[in-house]
Structures are given as structure tokens and as C-alpha cells.
Design a protein around this motif. Structure first.
Motif, mmCIF file in Angstrom:
data_model
loop_
_atom_site.group_PDB
_atom_site.id
_atom_site.type_symbol
_atom_site.label_atom_id
_atom_site.label_comp_id
_atom_site.label_asym_id
_atom_site.label_seq_id
_atom_site.Cartn_x
_atom_site.Cartn_y
_atom_site.Cartn_z
ATOM 1 N N LEU A 123 51.448 7.466 61.601
ATOM 2 C CA LEU A 123 52.449 7.089 62.577
ATOM 3 C C LEU A 123 53.669 6.570 61.811
ATOM 4 O O LEU A 123 54.710 7.062 62.105
ATOM 5 N N GLU A 124 53.545 5.533 60.788
ATOM 6 C CA GLU A 124 54.476 5.232 60.064
ATOM 7 C C GLU A 124 55.383 6.268 59.276
ATOM 8 O O GLU A 124 56.507 6.527 59.196
ATOM 9 N N GLU A 125 54.429 7.236 58.632
ATOM 10 C CA GLU A 125 54.917 8.234 57.850
ATOM 11 C C GLU A 125 55.722 9.185 58.920
ATOM 12 O O GLU A 125 56.759 9.812 58.377
ATOM 13 N N GLU A 126 55.227 9.474 60.145
ATOM 14 C CA GLU A 126 56.093 10.345 61.082
ATOM 15 C C GLU A 126 57.378 9.679 61.404
ATOM 16 O O GLU A 126 58.560 10.310 61.511
ATOM 17 N N ASN A 127 57.368 8.312 61.716
ATOM 18 C CA ASN A 127 58.593 7.391 62.036
ATOM 19 C C ASN A 127 59.748 7.876 61.024
ATOM 20 O O ASN A 127 60.699 7.946 61.160
ATOM 21 N N ARG A 128 59.094 7.634 59.622
ATOM 22 C CA ARG A 128 60.134 7.716 58.649
ATOM 23 C C ARG A 128 60.859 9.120 58.244
ATOM 24 O O ARG A 128 61.870 9.125 58.224
ATOM 25 N N TYR A 129 59.660 10.139 58.633
ATOM 26 C CA TYR A 129 60.217 11.539 58.481
ATOM 27 C C TYR A 129 61.307 11.646 59.799
ATOM 28 O O TYR A 129 62.466 12.195 59.458
ATOM 29 N N LEU A 130 60.956 11.229 60.964
ATOM 30 C CA LEU A 130 61.859 11.492 62.212
ATOM 31 C C LEU A 130 63.232 10.591 62.042
ATOM 32 O O LEU A 130 64.522 11.201 62.247
ATOM 33 N N ARG A 131 62.947 9.338 61.142
ATOM 34 C CA ARG A 131 64.441 8.650 61.151
ATOM 35 C C ARG A 131 65.140 9.313 60.052
ATOM 36 O O ARG A 131 66.290 9.604 60.191
ATOM 37 N N SER A 134 66.802 12.138 61.814
ATOM 38 C CA SER A 134 67.822 11.491 62.510
ATOM 39 C C SER A 134 68.915 11.336 61.782
ATOM 40 O O SER A 134 70.304 11.527 62.124
ATOM 41 N N HIS A 183 71.237 3.046 61.508
ATOM 42 C CA HIS A 183 70.115 3.459 60.681
ATOM 43 C C HIS A 183 69.885 2.962 59.337
ATOM 44 O O HIS A 183 68.630 2.547 59.089
ATOM 45 N N GLU A 189 64.592 0.241 63.346
ATOM 46 C CA GLU A 189 63.570 0.595 64.550
ATOM 47 C C GLU A 189 63.997 -0.340 65.819
ATOM 48 O O GLU A 189 63.279 0.232 66.965
#
Length: 455
Positions: A123-131, A134, A183, A189
């Protein structure tokens, strides 16, 4: 590919036991008997998770954990603790451990905790990717000196908690700057809440900003949280702050100073940890002189001023921007991106872009839809953008034979253009030109036909 687990413990029997069970469960397993060996194994084997005993000779588990987090901050670490050392395990959790397991180890608990940690890492990796995506989507694009300077200002201002006031004409990308500041802030977050002060009716803005309690006014049939409360832990972006009424400005000033507010119709004081970013296309110094903006609020907001340059001052970015916009259009339409012929690009360079980047983006979307071929040529560009091609600075200028009259006509056209670029604000236009506003008003007034002059 199976997840890799590194077991770090000075007790060989525990390592052997865990290795056998985890291997049977499909994990790839490595082991180390002390902290130093563990750091080497992490470097060479790149495990997905670490099981780390607290009590070890030499470098103990807490020290090893801190070293791991320095070099590999996103690597999950589960601490293993003996009976009676729960306090140490809690300290380890505060130092970055994902969780802790108490001896004697429950195999079911070990498997569940490892899977939870791996899911959390994903989940952390997905959030970093999405960030990252963005940031790319909302970044201020360009390689001009003006944009490089702007990006340096953003990077210096972002980590601070200080308020930022973004100024610039409509369409320059002030919201993009605000998003980039958020950002790269210390609260990426947290929520990023936008309120457009110009778009909300005056009688509703207090409720939109601070919320209201049930029964505060006839339409308030339920309690409602305002934008200030929703932005707690994140950033509140006040767009077009120059259009906020004086009474609301006073309430905003108190909220910024005290970090507290009350809902409309409510008596409870609410605390909100909010970073304020404001933006305006108006000259707020001029608005203060006119009595339309509170000076003390201006100084609260203008702790870090950031100015976004208009597109006409960064025309070398036009090729980059057109490529970005056309590629985005192609992606949305699921077809190939169009290219722009050099003659068409020359027309775009010659235009002054009063609508700035927003106008350029809208034009690219229009051309992507309307041009049937893969290349946009000069004759595909709509006529208003053909500046310098069989056009004159003002209609009929070169037909005037008297120099004095031609000079007057040019001056009128020049002043009207500058006023238009300032959204009709004569005071702001005069300040930029370094002339008296009264002279500008008189010149424009003399050029306007009076009723008795119209036949």
C-alpha cells in the motif's frame, strides 16, 4: 516471485525453526546471527521484510533497527522480544518497527504479522507511486528561466509551515503551484482542500469555510463541517482571496492567528492544524488602499510571496506545453498525439496569450479534435492567433497621415491592452507602466464617444 524474509537472532534453534516453517509457507528465507551481519545481508539480498530479535550481543536489536531505518526507511521490520521486555518492544515500534512478536512465538501469529506488514508495504508503494503521478500531473511545466526560478521558490517554501500568497494573472497555474507546495510539504498525506472565494455567495462563505451547527439558519437542517475543519492536518487553498468580504476576512485572520474557530451558530471552539495557501489575480496592495482588503490579513498570508509569471514572459516554454497538452488529449482519446509544424509554432510564439497557459491548453484540445491529420499546420490555427500576419497594431493605424493623431491612436490602443491584461484594473495597469492613473483614465475617457457625438 516469493517474498524474501531475513531472520535476525543469535539463537540458532529459533532461526532453524522459523526457516523451516516459513520455507514451507512459500517464503524465501535468509538469516543472520547479529546486527552487523544483518546489515550486510540486507545490502546483498534485499529482503522484503526483517524479523529482528531485540536481545543480541554486540549491536542489539534497537540499534540495528535504527541503522536499518536510516538506510532502508521503507523496509518493514518486525521485532521479536522475550517475556518481560514489552517496554523495549514499544520503544522499537516508536523507532520505526512495524510490529513486535513475543516469545514463545505463535506460528500463526508470525505468518499473519508478516502478511500484514507485506500488505502495508504494498500500500505504501502504491501511495508513493500515485503521489509521484499526481506531482507529475500537477507540476508547473517548462524550462524557461522564469519557471526554473518559480520552481526554486516552491522547493524552498514547501517544507515550511508558513503561509504562502501566490499572485499572478488568471490562467497562469496558481492552483498547480499550490498543489506542488502541498505535495512537497511536511503534510503531503493530509487533505488538500480548495475553496474559491469568488464563486461562493457572500451569505454562504462563512458556512463554507467554518461549517455550521444544526439550526444555525433556516436551511441548516444538519451539522456541517467547513473547509477549514476538513483541511486539518493538511492544506487549505484559498483561491481568489481578494474577493473575500471584509467580515469573513476578519474571521479568517482570527482563525489563522489562533488556529481555532467556531462553526456558524455554534459555541464550541474547534482547533484545526491547517497550513494556509492563498492566491489572487488582484493587486492586494491596491485593494488595501481601496479599503477592500485587510492589511493585517495580507501580512499574515504574505509570509512567503510567490509570483507566477504570465505565458508571454516565458514563451520558450510553449513547445513543451503544447507537447504535454496534445499528448494528454491523445491519451484521453486513445489515439496518437499530433505534432505542430514550425510555421504553426511561430504563430503561437507571436501571440501574447492574455488567457495564459489555460488558453493554450484549451486551444490544443480544440486543435486535437478539429484537425483531421497528424500534423497541425499554420492554416489550422484559428485566425485570432495570426498576430503579425497581415494585421496592424490597431485598426487603420497606418492609414492615418498625421503623426500626432497616429501617436494618440497607438497610445489609446496600448493603454486599453494593458488595462485588459489587468482584468480592467486601471490602477494596477498604471502602476505597472509607471504613470498616473488619472492620466490613463482621462486618455481612455477622451477616446470614448459621448452620446451627443454619436450620429
Amino acid at each position: 516471485m516469493f517474498p524474501a524474509v531475513l531472520i535476525v537472532d543469535d539463537n540458532k534453534s529459533i532461526i532453524d525453526s522459523l526457516e523451516g516453517i516459513l520455507s514451507d509457507d512459500g517464503f524465501e528465507v535468509f538469516h543472520a546471527y547479529n546486527g552487523y551481519e544483518a546489515l550486510k545481508k540486507i545490502h546483498t539480498e534485499s529482503p522484503d521484510i526483517v524479523l529482528l530479535d531485540i536481545w543480541m550481543p554486540g549491536m542489539d536489536g534497537i540499534e540495528t533497527l535504527k541503522e536499518i531505518k536510516k538506510e532502508y526507511p521503507h523496509l518493514p521490520v518486525i521485532m521479536i522480544t522475550g517475556h518481560g521486555s514489552i517496554e523495549s518492544a514499544v520503544d522499537a515500534t516508536k523507532s520505526g518497527a512495524f510490529d513486535f512478536l513475543e516469545k514463545p512465538l505463535s506460528i500463526d501469529r508470525v505468518i499473519v504479522t508478516i502478511n500484514n506488514a507485506l500488505n502495508f508495504r504494498r500500500l505504501e508503494e502504491e501511495n508513493r507511486y500515485l503521489r509521484k503521478k499526481s506531482i507529475e500531473k500537477h507540476s508547473v511545466n517548462g524550462f524557461s528561466a522564469a519557471i526554473q526560478s518559480l520552481n526554486r521558490q516552491i522547493m524552498h517554501a514547501a517544507p515550511s509551515e508558513a503561509s504562502v500568497l501566490i499572485t499572478g494573472e488568471n490562467g497562469t497555474g496558481k492552483e498547480l503551484v499550490a498543489r506542488t507546495l502541498h505535495h512537497f510539504s511536511g503534510r503531503p498525506e493530509g487533505p488538500f482542500i480548495i475553496i474559491n472565494c469568488a464563486a461562493i455567495p457572500e451569505n454562504n462563505i462563512n458556512s463554507e469555510l467554518f461549517g455550521h451547527d444544526k439550526g444555525a439558519f433556516p436551511e441548516a437542517v444538519a451539522k456541517n463541517k467547513g473547509k477549514f475543519e476538513l483541511a486539518s492536518g493538511g492544506t487549505l487553498f484559498l483561491d481568489e482571496i481578494g474577493d473575500m468580504n471584509l467580515a469573513t476576512q476578519a474571521m479568517m485572520l482570527r482563525a489563522i492567528e489562533s488556529k481555532t474557530f467556531q462553526r456558524v451558530g455554534g459555541g464550541r471552539t474547534i482547533h484545526a492544524d491547517v497550513r494556509i495557501i492563498a492566491a489572487s489575480n488582484k493587486n492586494l496592495a491596491t485593494e488595501i488602499k481601496k479599503g477592500n482588503f485587510r492589511e493585517e490579513l495580507f501580512y499574515r498570508l504574505n509570509v512567503i510571496p510567490v509570483h507566477v509569471p504570465p505565458l508571454r514572459e516565458r514563451k520558450e516554454d510553449i513547445p513543451t506545453l503544447t507537447q504535454i497538452f496534445l499528448s494528454a488529449c491523445a491519451k484521453d482519446a486513445r489515439n496518437s498525439a499530433k505534432s505542430i509544424h514550425k510555421d504553426a509554432m511561430a504563430l503561437l510564439h507571436n501571440y501574447d496569450w492574455p488567457g495564459n497557459v489555460r488558453e493554450l491548453k484549451n486551444l490544443m484540445e480544440r486543435l486535437h479534435i478539429m484537425v483531421p491529420g497528424d500534423t497541425i499546420f499554420a492554416n489550422d490555427i484559428p485566425h485570432p492567433y495570426h498576430v503579425g500576419e497581415n494585421t496592424q497594431p490597431c485598426p487603420g493605424l497606418f492609414a492615418i497621415e498625421n503623426l500626432k493623431e497616429a501617436t494618440q491612436q497607438f497610445e489609446i490602443a496600448f493603454l486599453k491592452n494593458k488595462i485588459s491584461l489587468e482584468s480592467g484594473d486601471i490602477q494596477a495597469a498604471a502602476e505597472k507602466l509607471g504613470i498616473d492613473p488619472g492620466y490613463v483614465e482621462d486618455t481612455i475617457e477622451k477616446s470614448t464617444p459621448k452620446k451627443q457625438d454619436i450620429k
